[in-house]
Write a protein that holds these residues in place. Structure first.
Motif, mmCIF file in Angstrom:
data_model
loop_
_atom_site.group_PDB
_atom_site.id
_atom_site.type_symbol
_atom_site.label_atom_id
_atom_site.label_comp_id
_atom_site.label_asym_id
_atom_site.label_seq_id
_atom_site.Cartn_x
_atom_site.Cartn_y
_atom_site.Cartn_z
ATOM 1 N N THR A 256 0.896 -1.151 0.139
ATOM 2 C CA THR A 256 -0.001 0.057 0.062
ATOM 3 C C THR A 256 0.939 1.396 -0.053
ATOM 4 O O THR A 256 1.702 1.375 0.817
ATOM 5 C CB THR A 256 -0.775 0.005 1.329
ATOM 6 N N PRO B 18 0.043 4.692 3.411
ATOM 7 C CA PRO B 18 -1.094 3.940 4.269
ATOM 8 C C PRO B 18 -1.347 4.943 5.327
ATOM 9 O O PRO B 18 -0.622 5.754 5.717
ATOM 10 C CB PRO B 18 -0.407 2.762 4.836
ATOM 11 N N GLU C 255 -3.338 5.814 0.739
ATOM 12 C CA GLU C 255 -4.086 4.397 0.949
ATOM 13 C C GLU C 255 -4.304 3.894 -0.363
ATOM 14 O O GLU C 255 -5.334 3.361 -0.714
ATOM 15 C CB GLU C 255 -5.404 4.662 1.711
#
Length: 191
Positions: A103, A106, A123
């Protein structure tokens, strides 16, 4: 007799023309425009993060999590390429069973984003497949969002989650996997 005299007069006239032409002056001038300097840019990255050290993984358990930051400390826009370099001293039998999720930026980054000039979206899942597939990836798009380069001074934060899926069979008991995560920077437009 006329011809030699005529030829002599032509030669004398030509000589006079050359002498007069060679001594004639024309006005000239010159000017310079500053001192020109050229310097090549730099392609440098700084990577921070911790290595995974996970023992007793079990199918279906929560994933092991680590965070890696990559900062462009050079002066040129760059693309990132990441590769897993297998440790040749171990069997690496668990590689085909592991799952990797990556990711970008994040929301749960423990250090926070204070003072960081972030790259890309928040994200954003950029990889969510078997780890063996990531190990085979040999392109630059895996680590980019909309093909944007990592600009000088910008930082990309990656959350890496490694898990052993619930469906992992008994044949993987006691197996292991060991590798180094390597980042390569490539000049934007250099691929």
């Amino acid at each position: 007799m006329r011809r030699p005299i005529l030829a002599s007069l032509l030669m004398i006239g030509l000589a006079i023309t050359l002498v007069v032409g060679a001594t004639a002056a024309w006005f000239t001038g010159s000017a310079t425009v500053g001192e020109h300097e050229f310097q090549a840019g730099t392609l440098k990255i700084m990577v921070t993060g911790s290595a995974f050290d996970v023992a007793n993984m079990a199918p279906g358990n929560d994933p092991a999590v680590e965070y890696v930051t990559v900062k462009n400390t050079g002066s040129l826009d760059l693309l990132l390429k990441a590769a897993l370099i297998d440790d040749e001293t171990t069997e690496n039998g668990l590689k085909d069973a592991l799952h990797l999720a990556v990711t970008l930026n994040p929301e749960d980054y423990p250090q926070g984003y204070h003072g960081l000039e972030l790259y890309g979206s928040a994200e954003k899942t950029i990889f969510d497949q078997p780890l063996a597939e990531f190990a085979r990836v040999d392109n630059f798009d895996t680590w980019l969002i909309d093909n944007l380069p990592l600009a000088p001074g910008s930082t990309a934060v990656y959350k890496l989650e490694v898990s052993l899926p619930q469906s992992t069979g008994n044949s993987y008991q006691g197996k292991s996997y060991k590798a180094n995560l390597r980042f390569d920077a490539v000049q934007m437009g250099g691929i």
